[in-house]
Design a protein around this motif. Structure first.
Motif, mmCIF file in Angstrom:
data_model
loop_
_atom_site.group_PDB
_atom_site.id
_atom_site.type_symbol
_atom_site.label_atom_id
_atom_site.label_comp_id
_atom_site.label_asym_id
_atom_site.label_seq_id
_atom_site.Cartn_x
_atom_site.Cartn_y
_atom_site.Cartn_z
ATOM 1 N N SER A 19 11.644 -8.204 -13.109
ATOM 2 C CA SER A 19 12.362 -6.932 -13.233
ATOM 3 C C SER A 19 11.958 -6.183 -14.492
ATOM 4 C CB SER A 19 13.878 -7.164 -13.235
ATOM 5 O OG SER A 19 14.295 -7.615 -11.979
ATOM 6 N N ARG A 20 11.843 -6.910 -15.603
ATOM 7 C CA ARG A 20 11.434 -6.263 -16.854
ATOM 8 C C ARG A 20 10.031 -5.693 -16.755
ATOM 9 N NH1 ARG A 20 14.815 -10.172 -18.683
ATOM 10 N NH2 ARG A 20 13.282 -11.836 -18.884
ATOM 11 N N LEU A 21 9.116 -6.459 -16.174
ATOM 12 C CA LEU A 21 7.744 -5.976 -16.034
ATOM 13 C C LEU A 21 7.691 -4.801 -15.062
ATOM 14 C CD1 LEU A 21 4.740 -6.113 -16.614
ATOM 15 C CD2 LEU A 21 4.545 -7.844 -14.804
ATOM 16 N N PHE A 22 8.428 -4.885 -13.959
ATOM 17 C CA PHE A 22 8.427 -3.772 -13.013
ATOM 18 C C PHE A 22 8.959 -2.512 -13.665
ATOM 19 C CE2 PHE A 22 10.496 -0.989 -9.962
ATOM 20 C CZ PHE A 22 9.395 -0.654 -9.189
ATOM 21 N N TYR A 23 10.037 -2.623 -14.434
ATOM 22 C CA TYR A 23 10.585 -1.429 -15.081
ATOM 23 C C TYR A 23 9.581 -0.843 -16.068
ATOM 24 C CZ TYR A 23 13.621 1.877 -17.332
ATOM 25 O OH TYR A 23 14.139 3.047 -17.818
ATOM 26 N N LYS A 24 8.856 -1.688 -16.754
ATOM 27 C CA LYS A 24 7.819 -1.212 -17.680
ATOM 28 C C LYS A 24 6.746 -0.437 -16.910
ATOM 29 C CE LYS A 24 4.222 -2.986 -20.759
ATOM 30 N NZ LYS A 24 3.612 -4.189 -21.320
ATOM 31 N N ILE A 25 6.298 -0.986 -15.785
ATOM 32 C CA ILE A 25 5.297 -0.315 -14.974
ATOM 33 C C ILE A 25 5.881 0.954 -14.364
ATOM 34 C CG2 ILE A 25 3.804 -0.526 -12.942
ATOM 35 C CD1 ILE A 25 3.737 -3.570 -13.509
ATOM 36 N N TYR A 26 7.108 0.863 -13.843
ATOM 37 C CA TYR A 26 7.762 2.025 -13.232
ATOM 38 C C TYR A 26 7.896 3.164 -14.236
ATOM 39 C CZ TYR A 26 11.433 5.086 -11.601
ATOM 40 O OH TYR A 26 12.140 6.194 -11.264
ATOM 41 N N SER A 27 8.261 2.856 -15.459
ATOM 42 C CA SER A 27 8.426 3.898 -16.482
ATOM 43 C C SER A 27 7.130 4.666 -16.717
ATOM 44 C CB SER A 27 8.901 3.280 -17.796
ATOM 45 O OG SER A 27 10.173 2.707 -17.634
ATOM 46 N N ALA A 28 6.011 3.980 -16.619
ATOM 47 C CA ALA A 28 4.723 4.631 -16.842
ATOM 48 C C ALA A 28 4.302 5.507 -15.665
ATOM 49 C CB ALA A 28 3.656 3.578 -17.112
ATOM 50 N N TYR A 29 4.814 5.238 -14.470
ATOM 51 C CA TYR A 29 4.379 5.954 -13.266
ATOM 52 C C TYR A 29 5.511 6.694 -12.568
ATOM 53 C CZ TYR A 29 0.146 3.359 -14.013
ATOM 54 O OH TYR A 29 -0.993 2.858 -14.579
ATOM 55 N N SER A 30 6.636 6.854 -13.219
ATOM 56 C CA SER A 30 7.807 7.460 -12.567
ATOM 57 C C SER A 30 7.636 8.938 -12.259
ATOM 58 C CB SER A 30 9.057 7.245 -13.426
ATOM 59 O OG SER A 30 8.910 7.902 -14.670
ATOM 60 N N ASP A 31 6.633 9.587 -12.847
ATOM 61 C CA ASP A 31 6.444 11.015 -12.594
ATOM 62 C C ASP A 31 5.434 11.295 -11.483
ATOM 63 O OD1 ASP A 31 4.308 10.068 -14.038
ATOM 64 O OD2 ASP A 31 4.083 11.869 -15.266
ATOM 65 N N ARG A 32 4.895 10.271 -10.861
ATOM 66 C CA ARG A 32 3.944 10.452 -9.759
ATOM 67 C C ARG A 32 4.685 10.918 -8.504
ATOM 68 N NH1 ARG A 32 -1.077 7.605 -10.516
ATOM 69 N NH2 ARG A 32 -1.412 7.711 -12.768
ATOM 70 N N GLY A 95 13.503 1.149 -0.731
ATOM 71 C CA GLY A 95 13.360 0.402 -1.982
ATOM 72 C C GLY A 95 12.041 -0.349 -2.032
ATOM 73 N N VAL A 96 11.674 -0.963 -0.920
ATOM 74 C CA VAL A 96 10.388 -1.660 -0.849
ATOM 75 C C VAL A 96 9.249 -0.658 -0.999
ATOM 76 C CG1 VAL A 96 8.853 -2.962 0.700
ATOM 77 C CG2 VAL A 96 11.262 -3.607 0.477
ATOM 78 N N ARG A 97 9.391 0.504 -0.355
ATOM 79 C CA ARG A 97 8.360 1.534 -0.475
ATOM 80 C C ARG A 97 8.221 2.007 -1.912
ATOM 81 N NH1 ARG A 97 8.729 7.278 2.392
ATOM 82 N NH2 ARG A 97 9.267 7.946 0.304
ATOM 83 N N LEU A 98 9.317 2.117 -2.626
ATOM 84 C CA LEU A 98 9.278 2.502 -4.032
ATOM 85 C C LEU A 98 8.460 1.498 -4.839
ATOM 86 C CD1 LEU A 98 10.184 4.082 -6.574
ATOM 87 C CD2 LEU A 98 12.266 2.689 -6.542
ATOM 88 N N VAL A 99 8.740 0.222 -4.661
ATOM 89 C CA VAL A 99 8.007 -0.817 -5.396
ATOM 90 C C VAL A 99 6.524 -0.774 -5.022
ATOM 91 C CG1 VAL A 99 7.743 -3.315 -5.686
ATOM 92 C CG2 VAL A 99 10.026 -2.284 -5.679
ATOM 93 N N GLU A 100 6.238 -0.642 -3.735
ATOM 94 C CA GLU A 100 4.838 -0.582 -3.312
ATOM 95 C C GLU A 100 4.113 0.611 -3.917
ATOM 96 O OE1 GLU A 100 5.304 -2.698 1.073
ATOM 97 O OE2 GLU A 100 5.277 -0.513 0.930
ATOM 98 N N ASN A 101 4.766 1.778 -3.943
ATOM 99 C CA ASN A 101 4.129 2.968 -4.499
ATOM 100 C C ASN A 101 3.876 2.830 -5.997
ATOM 101 O OD1 ASN A 101 4.187 4.034 -1.965
ATOM 102 N ND2 ASN A 101 5.616 5.675 -2.417
ATOM 103 N N VAL A 102 4.822 2.239 -6.717
ATOM 104 C CA VAL A 102 4.637 2.039 -8.159
ATOM 105 C C VAL A 102 3.475 1.083 -8.409
ATOM 106 C CG1 VAL A 102 5.676 1.032 -10.237
ATOM 107 C CG2 VAL A 102 7.012 2.575 -8.798
ATOM 108 N N LEU A 103 3.460 -0.032 -7.698
ATOM 109 C CA LEU A 103 2.388 -1.009 -7.901
ATOM 110 C C LEU A 103 1.035 -0.473 -7.448
ATOM 111 C CD1 LEU A 103 4.208 -4.321 -6.930
ATOM 112 C CD2 LEU A 103 3.856 -3.331 -9.202
ATOM 113 N N ALA A 104 1.020 0.342 -6.396
ATOM 114 C CA ALA A 104 -0.236 0.944 -5.949
ATOM 115 C C ALA A 104 -0.758 1.932 -6.993
ATOM 116 C CB ALA A 104 -0.037 1.656 -4.612
ATOM 117 N N ALA A 105 0.125 2.733 -7.569
ATOM 118 C CA ALA A 105 -0.296 3.673 -8.605
ATOM 119 C C ALA A 105 -0.820 2.922 -9.822
ATOM 120 C CB ALA A 105 0.863 4.585 -8.997
#
Length: 111
Positions: A19-32, A95-105
């Motif tokens: 969760s911590r790592l995902f939030y770190k990655i999400y924060s960097a790509y949240s504007d995509r 929610g799954v799509r959100l995680v997939e999109n963040v990790l894909a970006a």
């Protein structure tokens, strides 16, 4: 996944660390655009699901009181519960799509 491991080190197996790592990655790509769309869809489906759950709890009793027809109130309760189940399932998919999109970006940026 190999690109993500290259960029962020070994991927954690502990849910808290994930969760911590995902939030770190999400924060960097949240504007995509893809991330924003998936996040908005998730939030909307989640909120509609909660509203359906509240309506399922409150309205069948009022329907029975207003019509004095137990069968009609039960059918109404079934319809409201079905709407809740469908919107809860939609929220999980989004929610799954959100995680997939963040990790894909993130993986696309770390070629």
């Amino acid at each position: 996944m190999a690109r993500l491991e290259t960029a962020y080190g070994p991927l954690p197996t502990d849910p808290g660390e994930q969760s911590r790592l995902f939030y770190k990655i999400y924060s960097a790509y949240s504007d995509r655009v893809g991330v924003l769309d998936a996040h908005g869809s998730y939030l909307a489906a989640r909120d509609i699901g909660i509203i359906n759950l509240i309506l399922f709890i409150l309205l069948p009793g009022f329907a029975w009181w207003a019509t004095a027809d137990v069968y009609r109130a039960a059918m109404y309760a079934c319809a409201l519960f079905s709407a809740y189940v469908l919107t809860a399932a939609a929220a999980q998919v989004y929610g799954v799509r959100l995680v997939e999109n963040v990790l894909a970006a993130a993986s696309a940026d770390h070629d």
